[in-house]
Each structure stands twice: as structure tokens, then as C-alpha cells.
Motif scaffolding. Structure first.
Motif, mmCIF file in Angstrom:
data_model
loop_
_atom_site.group_PDB
_atom_site.id
_atom_site.type_symbol
_atom_site.label_atom_id
_atom_site.label_comp_id
_atom_site.label_asym_id
_atom_site.label_seq_id
_atom_site.Cartn_x
_atom_site.Cartn_y
_atom_site.Cartn_z
ATOM 1 N N MET A 55 129.896 106.383 21.693
ATOM 2 C CA MET A 55 130.592 107.556 22.222
ATOM 3 C C MET A 55 131.676 108.049 21.266
ATOM 4 O O MET A 55 131.677 109.201 20.846
ATOM 5 N N THR A 56 132.610 107.150 20.943
ATOM 6 C CA THR A 56 133.838 107.623 20.287
ATOM 7 C C THR A 56 133.739 107.680 18.762
ATOM 8 O O THR A 56 134.501 108.397 18.135
ATOM 9 N N ARG A 57 132.827 106.904 18.166
ATOM 10 C CA ARG A 57 132.741 106.961 16.706
ATOM 11 C C ARG A 57 131.681 107.945 16.232
ATOM 12 O O ARG A 57 131.846 108.614 15.235
ATOM 13 N N LEU A 58 130.574 107.994 16.994
ATOM 14 C CA LEU A 58 129.488 108.860 16.541
ATOM 15 C C LEU A 58 129.713 110.315 16.942
ATOM 16 O O LEU A 58 129.031 111.207 16.467
ATOM 17 N N ASN A 59 130.649 110.540 17.832
ATOM 18 C CA ASN A 59 130.957 111.919 18.241
ATOM 19 C C ASN A 59 132.410 112.212 17.903
ATOM 20 O O ASN A 59 133.315 111.637 18.514
ATOM 21 N N GLU A 60 132.615 113.089 16.949
ATOM 22 C CA GLU A 60 133.994 113.375 16.538
ATOM 23 C C GLU A 60 134.793 114.022 17.661
ATOM 24 O O GLU A 60 136.011 113.994 17.651
ATOM 25 N N ASN A 61 134.075 114.630 18.626
ATOM 26 C CA ASN A 61 134.798 115.327 19.693
ATOM 27 C C ASN A 61 134.888 114.497 20.975
ATOM 28 O O ASN A 61 135.081 115.033 22.053
ATOM 29 N N ILE A 62 134.710 113.162 20.857
ATOM 30 C CA ILE A 62 134.924 112.310 22.038
ATOM 31 C C ILE A 62 135.991 111.270 21.705
ATOM 32 O O ILE A 62 135.906 110.578 20.681
ATOM 33 N N VAL A 63 137.006 111.193 22.570
ATOM 34 C CA VAL A 63 138.065 110.204 22.387
ATOM 35 C C VAL A 63 138.120 109.314 23.623
ATOM 36 O O VAL A 63 137.588 109.670 24.676
ATOM 37 N N GLY A 64 138.801 108.171 23.498
ATOM 38 C CA GLY A 64 138.860 107.241 24.624
ATOM 39 C C GLY A 64 140.241 107.173 25.236
ATOM 40 O O GLY A 64 141.225 107.556 24.620
ATOM 41 N N ILE A 65 140.291 106.681 26.497
ATOM 42 C CA ILE A 65 141.581 106.360 27.128
ATOM 43 C C ILE A 65 141.411 105.069 27.922
ATOM 44 O O ILE A 65 140.292 104.558 28.079
ATOM 45 N N ASP A 66 142.536 104.563 28.426
ATOM 46 C CA ASP A 66 142.510 103.403 29.317
ATOM 47 C C ASP A 66 143.551 103.658 30.404
ATOM 48 O O ASP A 66 144.731 103.391 30.211
ATOM 49 N N ALA A 67 143.114 104.219 31.523
ATOM 50 C CA ALA A 67 144.036 104.611 32.600
ATOM 51 C C ALA A 67 144.274 103.442 33.562
ATOM 52 O O ALA A 67 143.533 102.464 33.552
ATOM 53 N N GLY A 68 145.306 103.578 34.400
ATOM 54 C CA GLY A 68 145.619 102.541 35.386
ATOM 55 C C GLY A 68 144.570 102.468 36.485
ATOM 56 O O GLY A 68 143.893 103.451 36.790
ATOM 57 N N ILE A 69 144.457 101.285 37.071
ATOM 58 C CA ILE A 69 143.538 101.101 38.197
ATOM 59 C C ILE A 69 144.128 101.761 39.449
ATOM 60 O O ILE A 69 143.434 102.406 40.219
ATOM 61 N N PHE A 70 145.438 101.600 39.630
ATOM 62 C CA PHE A 70 146.109 102.300 40.731
ATOM 63 C C PHE A 70 146.400 103.730 40.295
ATOM 64 O O PHE A 70 146.848 103.949 39.168
ATOM 65 N N VAL A 212 147.869 102.684 48.676
ATOM 66 C CA VAL A 212 147.146 103.120 47.470
ATOM 67 C C VAL A 212 145.752 102.481 47.497
ATOM 68 O O VAL A 212 145.512 101.515 48.220
ATOM 69 N N TYR A 213 144.877 103.057 46.690
ATOM 70 C CA TYR A 213 143.501 102.556 46.645
ATOM 71 C C TYR A 213 143.218 101.898 45.298
ATOM 72 O O TYR A 213 143.807 102.294 44.284
ATOM 73 N N LEU A 214 142.358 100.922 45.313
ATOM 74 C CA LEU A 214 141.833 100.421 44.042
ATOM 75 C C LEU A 214 140.744 101.409 43.650
ATOM 76 O O LEU A 214 139.851 101.687 44.455
ATOM 77 N N ARG A 215 140.815 101.942 42.442
ATOM 78 C CA ARG A 215 139.919 103.059 42.107
ATOM 79 C C ARG A 215 138.442 102.686 42.322
ATOM 80 O O ARG A 215 138.006 101.623 41.886
ATOM 81 N N PRO A 216 137.695 103.564 42.993
ATOM 82 C CA PRO A 216 136.264 103.303 43.204
ATOM 83 C C PRO A 216 135.417 103.811 42.029
ATOM 84 O O PRO A 216 134.210 103.609 42.014
ATOM 85 N N GLU A 217 136.048 104.520 41.090
ATOM 86 C CA GLU A 217 135.367 104.954 39.864
ATOM 87 C C GLU A 217 136.446 105.187 38.817
ATOM 88 O O GLU A 217 137.606 105.421 39.158
ATOM 89 N N THR A 218 136.066 105.099 37.555
ATOM 90 C CA THR A 218 137.077 105.290 36.509
ATOM 91 C C THR A 218 137.274 106.765 36.186
ATOM 92 O O THR A 218 138.271 107.157 35.591
ATOM 93 N N ALA A 219 136.312 107.587 36.593
ATOM 94 C CA ALA A 219 136.292 109.003 36.199
ATOM 95 C C ALA A 219 137.590 109.738 36.531
ATOM 96 O O ALA A 219 138.066 110.547 35.730
ATOM 97 N N GLN A 220 138.175 109.439 37.700
ATOM 98 C CA GLN A 220 139.357 110.230 38.091
ATOM 99 C C GLN A 220 140.531 110.010 37.147
ATOM 100 O O GLN A 220 141.369 110.890 36.973
ATOM 101 N N GLY A 221 140.611 108.840 36.534
ATOM 102 C CA GLY A 221 141.655 108.597 35.531
ATOM 103 C C GLY A 221 141.503 109.572 34.381
ATOM 104 O O GLY A 221 142.493 110.053 33.802
ATOM 105 N N ILE A 222 140.269 109.886 34.051
ATOM 106 C CA ILE A 222 140.004 110.834 32.965
ATOM 107 C C ILE A 222 140.431 112.240 33.388
ATOM 108 O O ILE A 222 141.093 112.956 32.640
ATOM 109 N N PHE A 223 140.084 112.622 34.618
ATOM 110 C CA PHE A 223 140.420 113.989 35.052
ATOM 111 C C PHE A 223 141.936 114.209 35.106
ATOM 112 O O PHE A 223 142.418 115.250 34.691
ATOM 113 N N VAL A 224 142.669 113.219 35.633
ATOM 114 C CA VAL A 224 144.114 113.456 35.739
ATOM 115 C C VAL A 224 144.788 113.390 34.370
ATOM 116 O O VAL A 224 145.875 113.927 34.196
#
Ligand code: ATP
Length: 512
Positions: A55-70, A212-224
Motif C-alpha cells: 500500500m504505502t511504498r508502491l503507491n506514492e499517494n498512499i500514506v499510513g496512520i496509527d489511530a487510537g482504539i478509543f 466509549v466503545y472499543l472500535r469495531p473497525e479501524t476505518a473511522q480513525g482514518i476518516f476523523v
């Protein structure tokens, strides 16, 4: 071995060789939670690295993050999870076992499909070369009868799903005569909805507002985090944000080992794009992700797309990549065109502008998005179940071998002194020191060479390197290949290059 037996054997193998243990096993375990052992964590990390780098090396336009679980509780209101992250569940009153009503019906439909396929195979055997499958499916009375039954149930099921008609779910289960596999009875409760999110209290005050909820998916961390990444990374649409992390779902039925867990890990990528271009990107990501899978060499015939008929509340197109698990084709990865549903809702609920100014069109808009979402644990199970082989050897013995794609193998090479004396362990240690910076290697001097080979086969080590008395003189070692079991004499100085040519992850990435 039947598929069912293979699955049981696999679970036992995972435990015996340190891949996967039941969580807190000394207390009899915790349902649908598993720990990765010393071998499992290596394999899992390699899978994650293959994905992350793709994802992140082969695509110059994709970067990574590591968001909180809460996350802020409003996140899950905006995403729709508070209102609609439900499973329809049903209990059998006799066995007291709980099931997902939708899964009971889907399994019933899968059985009809299986029956039709069996009929086709019978026809193929009977007619040989002259067999015309399409015509057979159109004319064989047994198949036509099953097909009609399938279509009737399927149509009712899709309509019930669309209308969220729980009473109809139950009626379908009753009409189809679906019984509980434990009690064998159709003594069912009504179907009711069950929210899958785990909640807990945040901070020291125990009132509602602190739930608070334990995230049921990681996607929302990306959106916020979308706007932070876009601005600080000066990202231009189209661009993607990738994340690997834990997710939690209080699954109703969690009886399939690491296929369905209550705590699991996801690898998700959200690709933000200009509205109106989503179908083009959806098609590109479908192709891209299938290529990533097939590139591992586990057989293109073991994957298929399953396009969704009923779309989730956030999607305007969706497909699953299904893999042939020991219990049949099942979802391994989901690809969804999520429109501006998530960013749009977060913008509304937070009051923050989540718009993008497009310099090419001169317009501002909330970007659309295509998501690719795969479970690390499911991927682990796919790799492991495909790799497990019991082979009959020429000398009458059997060997258990994990034919893992070499770059994913937990241990890349085992260094084995033939005997524990005469200076062989010292030379073997020298070989270890030469290799350990590039590869995860294991040094083993206990038991006969044959037994050590078997142990390495069982954990999928691509190379076994034996140091013998001749090695002291000629500085060569015997390298045994896991898959072919052939042996060749190799100078110690050439070992690194030889191993690298087969196990380097970059070789896989270059083929993408
Ligand atoms: P399913 O229909 O099997 O419950 P889903 O459609 O709810 O899955 P998504 O929400 O699309 O799954 O999640 C994306 C991916 O995360 C899935 O393709 C799967 O690989 C993984 N995943 C989802 N739920 C679980 C779970 N309980 N345990 C392990 N992996 C999971």
C-alpha cells in the motif's frame, strides 16, 4: 481427509507448533479470543508487512496512520454503528445455543448450491468429454428443482434483509425446516437485533456520558484524521490513508477459530477521490487487491469475487474477495465504495469542514471514498490452511509440511550442526551470525537431522542448513529445500544470496 477434519488438524497444529493458542488457556480460554505464539507472531507480522509495503511504498499517494482504539463516542453515531451495527440473532430453546439468523439461511442456501454442484459432477463423470455443463444445468430435472427452491428462498431472504423484517427471517427458517445442529430441533425463539459494539467507561465518573466503545473497525480513525493528513501531508486527491490495527466485535456466533473473533486485527485503506470517479476507482481497487492475493502463489482458482446484492447503508457498490477455506468459499476481504457517507456525517456532527478544494476543477467538495478492508487473522487462516500438507514419502513415512509462501515463513532458515561436538556447533554459530541480520533463523542441535528437518517442515522453514565435518575443511554446507527436499552443497559465502533470492519480500512486491 475431509475439510472438517483438516480444520481440526489445523487448529491442533497451530497449538502444537506455537502459532496460535486459545487466550488465557490456563483459565480454560476466552471464547473467540486467541493469542499468537512465537511462530504465529512472525507469520502475522510478515503478512502485515506485505500489505503495508504494497500500500504505502508502491503507491506514492498512499500514506499510513496509527489511530487510537478509543475514539470520541460521537464517531460511532456519525458512522451509523450505534444505530445499525446489529446482527439478527436467534436461540434454539432446546440446546440454548445462539445463532445468527442470516447465517442459518445462508448456510441452507450454500447446501442447495452444493447439491447442484454435486449433480453437475455426476453428469460430468457420466458424459465424459461430451459434457456440456451449461446445457446440463438448464435441462437436468434435479438441478432445475433445486434451482427453483434456491431462488424462492433467496428472494425471500433478500427481501427480508432489505425490509429488516425479523419475523420473516424466522418464517424462512421454519419453512425451510432449518434445525439446530446440536439439538436437531426447530424450537426457535423470535429473531432480535443485537448490537456488536463493546462499550466501557472512560475516566473515573461512571455516567452515561463517559461511555466509549472499543472500535469495531479501524476505518473511522482514518476518516476523523482525514483532514489532518490531507493538510499536513499536502495530499492531492486522489490519495489514500492506510491503517493496521485491532478491532473488536461482540460476535454472536464465534465458533470458527480465527475466522470470526471478538478481538481481531484489520488492514484497511480508504482511498479519497473526486465524486463521480468512484466506479472507476472501485474497479481499479478490485483488480489491484485480487492481484495482491494471487501474487502469493496460492492458486487463482481459490479466490472469487462476490458482489453484494444488498448494499450496506454507506455503500453504492460493494464486493467481497472470497477464499476457499477448509469450510468453503468465505469472505476474506471487503471492497466498498462508501461515497461521502462517512466524511459527510462527520462534517455534520463535528461542525468541522471536511472539504477538499480541487485545484483542477476549482470546486470544493467532500471527497468520495473507496475502501479496501481485510482481516489479518482471516488472511493468516487462508495462508495456513492452504499451506498445510500431509505428504506420503517414498520411504513410506509421512511428513507434515507447511508450504508457506517463502517470504511469509516465520523462520527463513534453520542452522543445524550434524553433531554437538568436533567444532560443528561453533561453525554453525558462525553461520547464524552471518545470516541473523537479514533473516529470522533458528539454531537447533538436538535430535537427529531427520527429526530436525521434520520440525522445520512443520513450521514451514524454506531452508535447512546442515553443518558437517566436511564443512570444517571446505567451508561449504548442505542446503535442503523444504518443498522439493533436494539438497545441494553451497559455500557459506553464498548462503545469504541464495536464501535472499527466495525469501525476500521485495521479490513478491516487484511482481505486483
Ligand atoms: P462477516 O460478514 O464475515 O461478518 P463483515 O462483512 O462484517 O464480515 P467487514 O466489516 O467488511 O466484515 O470487515 C472487513 C474484514 O475484516 C472482513 O473481510 C474480515 O476479513 C475481517 N473481519 C470482520 N469481522 C471479523 C471477525 N469477527 N474476526 C476476524 N476477522 C474479521
Amino acid at each position: 481427509m475431509t475439510q472438517d477434519e483438516l480444520f481440526k488438524v489445523l487448529v491442533a497444529h497451530c497449538k502444537e507448533y506455537g502459532f496460535i493458542f486459545p487466550s488465557s488457556e490456563i483459565y480454560d480460554g476466552l471464547a473467540a479470543v486467541y493469542d499468537y505464539g512465537q511462530m504465529g507472531v512472525e507469520l502475522k507480522n510478515n503478512i502485515k508487512q506485505y500489505w503495508w509495503n504494497a500500500m504505502t511504498r508502491l503507491n506514492e499517494n498512499i500514506v499510513g496512520i496509527d489511530a487510537g482504539i478509543f475514539m470520541h463516542p460521537k464517531t460511532w453515531v456519525a458512522s451509523g454503528h450505534v444505530a445499525a451495527f446489529n446482527d439478527p440473532l436467534i436461540d434454539n430453546k432446546d440446546s440454548k445455543k445462539r445463532y445468527r439468523a442470516d447465517v442459518l439461511i445462508e448456510d441452507y442456501l450454500a447446501k442447495i448450491e452444493e447439491k447442484m454442484n454435486k449433480e453437475v459432477e455426476k453428469g460430468r463423470r457420466k458424459f465424459g468429454e461430451a459434457f456440456d455443463e451449461a446445457k446440463f444445468r438448464e435441462t437436468n430435472p434435479n438441478i432445475l428443482r433445486e434451482k427453483a427452491r434456491y431462488e424462492e428462498v433467496h428472494n425471500r431472504y433478500v427481501a427480508a434483509e432489505k425490509a429488516n423484517d425479523l419475523a420473516e427471517y424466522k418464517q424462512i427458517i421454519l419453512d425451510c425446516g432449518i434445525v439446530c445442529p446440536i439439538s436437531g430441533t426447530a424450537n426457535w425463539t423470535d429473531v432480535r437485533q443485537f448490537n456488536l459494539m463493546f462499550s466501557t467507561q472512560f475516566g473515573s465518573v461512571g455516567d452515561e456520558a463517559n461511555t466509549v466503545y472499543l472500535r469495531p473497525e479501524t476505518a473511522q480513525g482514518i476518516f476523523v484524521d482525514y483532514i489532518n493528513v490531507q493538510k499536513t501531508g499536502r495530499m492531492k486527491i486522489p490519495f489514500g490513508i492506510a491503517q493496521i490495527g485491532k478491532a473488536f466485535r461482540n460476535e454472536v456466533v464465534a465458533r470458527q477459530f480465527i475466522f470470526r473473533m471478538r478481538e481481531f486485527e484489520q488492514m484497511e485503506m480508504e482511498f479519497f477521490l473526486r465524486p463521480g470517479t468512484e466506479m472507476e476507482w472501485f474497479a481499479k481497487w478490485k483488480e489491484n487487491r485480487m492481484k495482491w492475493h494471487v501474487n502469493l502463489g496460492m492458486g487463482a482458482e481459490n479466490y472469487r469475487f462476490h458482489d453484494h446484492e444488498k448494499l450496506a447503508h454507506y455503500a453504492n457498490a460493494a464486493t467481497d474477495i472470497e477464499f476457499r477455506f477448509p469450510f468453503g468459499f468465505k469472505e476474506l476481504e471487503g471492497i466498498h465504495s462508501r461515497t461521502d457517507f462517512d466524511l459527510g456525517n462527520h462534517q455534520q456532527l463535528s461542525g468541522r469542514k471536511l472539504q477538499y478544494f480541487d485545484p483542477e476543477t476549482g470546486e470544493s467538495y467532500v471527497p468520495y471514498c473507496v475502501e479496501t478492508s481485510i482481516g489479518v487473522d482471516r488472511m493468516f487462516l487462508a495462508v495456513l490452511s492452504h499451506s498445510y500438507k500431509e505428504e506420503q514419502l517414498e520411504n513410506g513415512e509421512t511428513r507434515v509440511v507447511l508450504c508457506l509462501p517463502a517470504p511469509l515463513a516465520p523462520v527463513k532458515a534453520a542452522v543445524l550442526p550434524l553433531v554437538k561436538k568436533d567444532g560443528l556447533p561453533e561453525l554453525a554459530q558462525e553461520v547464524m551470525d552471518l545470516l541473523k541480520y537479514d533473516f529470522n533463523c533458528q539454531y537447533e542441535e538436538k535430535d537427529s537431522i531427520g527429526k530436525r528437518y521434520r520440525r522445520q517442515d512443520a513450521i514451514g522453514t524454506p531452508f535447512c542448513i546442515t553443518v558437517d565435518h566436511d564443512s570444517l575443511q571446505d567451508r561449504c554446507v548442505t542446503v535442503r529445500d523444504r518443498d522439493t527436499m533436494t539438497q545441494e552443497r553451497v559455500p557459506i559465502t553464498e548462503l545469504r544470496a541464495l536464501i535472499d533470492s527466495k525469501v525476500n519480500l521485495n521479490n513478491l512486491l516487484r511482481k505486483l
